[in-house]
Design a protein around this motif. Sequence first.
Motif, PDB file in Angstrom:
ATOM      1  N   LYS A  36       0.847  -1.192   0.000  1.00 55.86           N
ATOM      2  CA  LYS A  36       0.000   0.000   0.000  1.00 55.86           C
ATOM      3  C   LYS A  36       0.884   1.244   0.000  1.00 55.86           C
ATOM      4  CE  LYS A  36      -4.060  -1.791   2.509  1.00 55.86           C
ATOM      5  NZ  LYS A  36      -5.185  -1.099   1.868  1.00 55.86           N
ATOM      6  N   ILE A  37       0.307   2.355  -0.431  1.00 60.59           N
ATOM      7  CA  ILE A  37       1.005   3.636  -0.363  1.00 60.59           C
ATOM      8  C   ILE A  37       0.242   4.516   0.624  1.00 60.59           C
ATOM      9  CG2 ILE A  37       1.790   5.681  -1.615  1.00 60.59           C
ATOM     10  CD1 ILE A  37       2.003   4.010  -4.120  1.00 60.59           C
ATOM     11  N   TYR A  38       0.880   4.774   1.752  1.00 61.96           N
ATOM     12  CA  TYR A  38       0.247   5.561   2.814  1.00 61.96           C
ATOM     13  C   TYR A  38       0.705   7.020   2.749  1.00 61.96           C
ATOM     14  CZ  TYR A  38      -1.119   1.203   5.188  1.00 61.96           C
ATOM     15  OH  TYR A  38      -1.668  -0.011   5.509  1.00 61.96           O
ATOM     16  N   GLY A  39      -0.226   7.914   2.983  1.00 59.21           N
ATOM     17  CA  GLY A  39       0.115   9.311   3.216  1.00 59.21           C
ATOM     18  C   GLY A  39       0.083   9.549   4.715  1.00 59.21           C
ATOM     19  N   LEU A  40       1.191  10.023   5.275  1.00 60.15           N
ATOM     20  CA  LEU A  40       1.266  10.331   6.708  1.00 60.15           C
ATOM     21  C   LEU A  40       1.299  11.845   6.847  1.00 60.15           C
ATOM     22  CD1 LEU A  40       1.609   9.385   9.655  1.00 60.15           C
ATOM     23  CD2 LEU A  40       4.082   9.342   9.261  1.00 60.15           C
ATOM     24  N   PHE A  41       0.214  12.415   7.373  1.00 64.53           N
ATOM     25  CA  PHE A  41       0.046  13.865   7.372  1.00 64.53           C
ATOM     26  C   PHE A  41      -0.077  14.428   8.784  1.00 64.53           C
ATOM     27  CE2 PHE A  41      -2.249  12.489   3.368  1.00 64.53           C
ATOM     28  CZ  PHE A  41      -1.191  12.767   2.535  1.00 64.53           C
ATOM     29  N   GLY A  42       0.188  15.716   8.891  1.00 64.11           N
ATOM     30  CA  GLY A  42       0.082  16.417  10.161  1.00 64.11           C
ATOM     31  C   GLY A  42       0.918  17.682  10.120  1.00 64.11           C
ATOM     32  N   GLU A  43       0.634  18.603  11.023  1.00 63.26           N
ATOM     33  CA  GLU A  43       1.384  19.855  11.082  1.00 63.26           C
ATOM     34  C   GLU A  43       2.812  19.611  11.556  1.00 63.26           C
ATOM     35  OE1 GLU A  43      -1.514  21.918  13.721  1.00 63.26           O
ATOM     36  OE2 GLU A  43      -1.423  23.488  12.202  1.00 63.26           O
ATOM     37  N   ASN A  44       3.666  20.601  11.363  1.00 64.99           N
ATOM     38  CA  ASN A  44       5.010  20.536  11.942  1.00 64.99           C
ATOM     39  C   ASN A  44       4.891  20.371  13.456  1.00 64.99           C
ATOM     40  OD1 ASN A  44       6.394  20.896   9.511  1.00 64.99           O
ATOM     41  ND2 ASN A  44       6.319  23.127   9.666  1.00 64.99           N
ATOM     42  N   GLY A  45       5.648  19.439  13.992  1.00 66.30           N
ATOM     43  CA  GLY A  45       5.614  19.225  15.433  1.00 66.30           C
ATOM     44  C   GLY A  45       4.526  18.280  15.897  1.00 66.30           C
ATOM     45  N   ALA A  46       3.756  17.725  14.957  1.00 67.20           N
ATOM     46  CA  ALA A  46       2.653  16.830  15.339  1.00 67.20           C
ATOM     47  C   ALA A  46       3.159  15.489  15.845  1.00 67.20           C
ATOM     48  CB  ALA A  46       1.705  16.622  14.158  1.00 67.20           C
ATOM     49  N   GLY A  47       4.388  15.104  15.420  1.00 64.05           N
ATOM     50  CA  GLY A  47       4.955  13.834  15.862  1.00 64.05           C
ATOM     51  C   GLY A  47       5.265  12.865  14.736  1.00 64.05           C
ATOM     52  N   LYS A  48       5.100  13.308  13.482  1.00 65.51           N
ATOM     53  CA  LYS A  48       5.309  12.416  12.334  1.00 65.51           C
ATOM     54  C   LYS A  48       6.734  11.898  12.263  1.00 65.51           C
ATOM     55  CE  LYS A  48       4.317  15.402   9.172  1.00 65.51           C
ATOM     56  NZ  LYS A  48       4.346  16.566  10.085  1.00 65.51           N
ATOM     57  N   SER A  49       7.695  12.809  12.300  1.00 67.08           N
ATOM     58  CA  SER A  49       9.105  12.401  12.161  1.00 67.08           C
ATOM     59  C   SER A  49       9.551  11.531  13.328  1.00 67.08           C
ATOM     60  CB  SER A  49      10.015  13.624  12.039  1.00 67.08           C
ATOM     61  OG  SER A  49       9.777  14.298  10.818  1.00 67.08           O
ATOM     62  N   VAL A  55      -3.077   8.368   7.053  1.00 71.22           N
ATOM     63  CA  VAL A  55      -2.924   8.410   8.508  1.00 71.22           C
ATOM     64  C   VAL A  55      -2.563   9.851   8.860  1.00 71.22           C
ATOM     65  CG1 VAL A  55      -1.596   7.608  10.509  1.00 71.22           C
ATOM     66  CG2 VAL A  55      -2.179   6.001   8.674  1.00 71.22           C
ATOM     67  N   MET A  56      -3.315  10.432   9.786  1.00 71.26           N
ATOM     68  CA  MET A  56      -3.053  11.817  10.174  1.00 71.26           C
ATOM     69  C   MET A  56      -2.794  11.882  11.672  1.00 71.26           C
ATOM     70  SD  MET A  56      -5.401  15.203   9.652  1.00 71.26           S
ATOM     71  CE  MET A  56      -5.039  16.689  10.608  1.00 71.26           C
ATOM     72  N   ILE A  57      -1.731  12.616  12.035  1.00 70.44           N
ATOM     73  CA  ILE A  57      -1.359  12.819  13.440  1.00 70.44           C
ATOM     74  C   ILE A  57      -1.603  14.274  13.810  1.00 70.44           C
ATOM     75  CG2 ILE A  57       0.499  12.734  15.128  1.00 70.44           C
ATOM     76  CD1 ILE A  57       1.830  10.570  13.569  1.00 70.44           C
ATOM     77  N   ASP A  58      -2.238  14.476  14.936  1.00 72.84           N
ATOM     78  CA  ASP A  58      -2.437  15.822  15.461  1.00 72.84           C
ATOM     79  C   ASP A  58      -2.089  15.816  16.946  1.00 72.84           C
ATOM     80  OD1 ASP A  58      -3.401  18.597  15.391  1.00 72.84           O
ATOM     81  OD2 ASP A  58      -5.031  17.845  16.649  1.00 72.84           O
ATOM     82  N   ASN A  59      -1.149  16.653  17.322  1.00 75.19           N
ATOM     83  CA  ASN A  59      -0.746  16.765  18.729  1.00 75.19           C
ATOM     84  C   ASN A  59      -0.386  15.413  19.334  1.00 75.19           C
ATOM     85  OD1 ASN A  59      -0.252  18.192  21.131  1.00 75.19           O
ATOM     86  ND2 ASN A  59      -2.349  17.854  21.868  1.00 75.19           N
ATOM     87  N   GLY A  60       0.336  14.601  18.527  1.00 76.00           N
ATOM     88  CA  GLY A  60       0.842  13.338  19.028  1.00 76.00           C
ATOM     89  C   GLY A  60      -0.142  12.191  19.022  1.00 76.00           C
ATOM     90  N   LYS A  61      -1.348  12.412  18.484  1.00 73.25           N
ATOM     91  CA  LYS A  61      -2.371  11.369  18.460  1.00 73.25           C
ATOM     92  C   LYS A  61      -2.807  11.079  17.025  1.00 73.25           C
ATOM     93  CE  LYS A  61      -4.426  12.723  22.923  1.00 73.25           C
ATOM     94  NZ  LYS A  61      -5.679  13.196  23.565  1.00 73.25           N
ATOM     95  N   ILE A  62      -3.214   9.840  16.763  1.00 73.05           N
ATOM     96  CA  ILE A  62      -3.799   9.483  15.474  1.00 73.05           C
ATOM     97  C   ILE A  62      -5.239   9.999  15.462  1.00 73.05           C
ATOM     98  CG2 ILE A  62      -4.507   7.622  13.928  1.00 73.05           C
ATOM     99  CD1 ILE A  62      -1.541   7.738  14.079  1.00 73.05           C
ATOM    100  N   VAL A  63      -5.543  10.913  14.543  1.00 76.04           N
ATOM    101  CA  VAL A  63      -6.900  11.466  14.479  1.00 76.04           C
ATOM    102  C   VAL A  63      -7.631  11.034  13.209  1.00 76.04           C
ATOM    103  CG1 VAL A  63      -6.364  13.461  15.930  1.00 76.04           C
ATOM    104  CG2 VAL A  63      -6.049  13.623  13.447  1.00 76.04           C
ATOM    105  N   LEU A  64      -6.906  10.397  12.287  1.00 72.75           N
ATOM    106  CA  LEU A  64      -7.539   9.914  11.063  1.00 72.75           C
ATOM    107  C   LEU A  64      -6.737   8.719  10.564  1.00 72.75           C
ATOM    108  CD1 LEU A  64      -9.841  10.591   9.047  1.00 72.75           C
ATOM    109  CD2 LEU A  64      -8.179  11.914   7.736  1.00 72.75           C
TER     110      LEU A  64
END
Length: 293
Positions: free
Chosen positions: A34-47, A204-213
């Motif tokens: 699969k090809i996943y998009g991992l999204f979120g603001e800077n500092g959300a915790g993605k990296s 997959v979306m991360i917001d403030n360190g949590k999976i929200v989508l």
Amino acid sequence: MTMDKLEIKNLNRNFKFGKQKVLKNINVSFLSNKIYGLFGENGAGKSTLMSIIADYNFPTSGEVLLDGENVHDNDNALSKIYYMNQNNMYPKNEKIKKIFKLTKAIYKDYDSQLQEKLVNEFKLNIKLRFDKLSTGYKSIVKIIIALCVPCKFVILDEPTLGLDARNRDIFYRELIESYSANPRTFIISTHIIEEIDKLVSDVVMIDNGKIVLNDTADNIRSKAYSVNGPIDLVSDYTKDLSVIGKEELGQYVTIDVMGSLPNKEVPSGVKITKIELQKLIVNLMNKDGANDN
């Protein structure tokens, strides 16, 4: 055919003596091919999440499993994961051709033929030293290696950093061709969402360190709408819906919603359209307390 599964279970990461929680009880799985998009603001915790998956960083609690095996200090599991990050991990004074040679020595089934093709496509001078390259061409070196390594999970953190329009186009085209010829899992984190909108199968979306989508891209698109028209009509039509964005222009308004539309007639003068993935993700980033729908 064996189906590989990368599982993140109850993962937490704290910084600064445990006072700052960067990742909060992350539970998510990445499946084969699969090809996943991992999204979120800077500092959300993605990296931080990506670096923990690749065992570059360590969780405060929780675990990362590949086919049921913990990846930490596990050479067999880690040999199936490749992480292209924004840091420059290669010796600054090393020539590009030497970097390629060293990488090929590490990975038994490294695709040298594809490497040669990509070097020509990107017009990369492999005789140059890595530290003499522009930001864009440093990204290109990393892209070439990421597409040529024989890993089942390839993680790309801002892969198009510094690339011009031509080279971004080459990257996306070659990514699709490589994936079609040799399916495996890509996890792509980027802020240029519109460029991978049609590539990703899952989001997959991360917001403030949590999976929200965490859903398929098709399913997300199927329940995200823009409702446009006179303010009073649109406001009444959307009053019981989950609103994720709103733009007013004079007597007209566009309200973006997530979920099922009401089972009632659409008022005359009101137009409903699907939301592009880029706008949807931006809306969710801007929405306080975004949650999984």
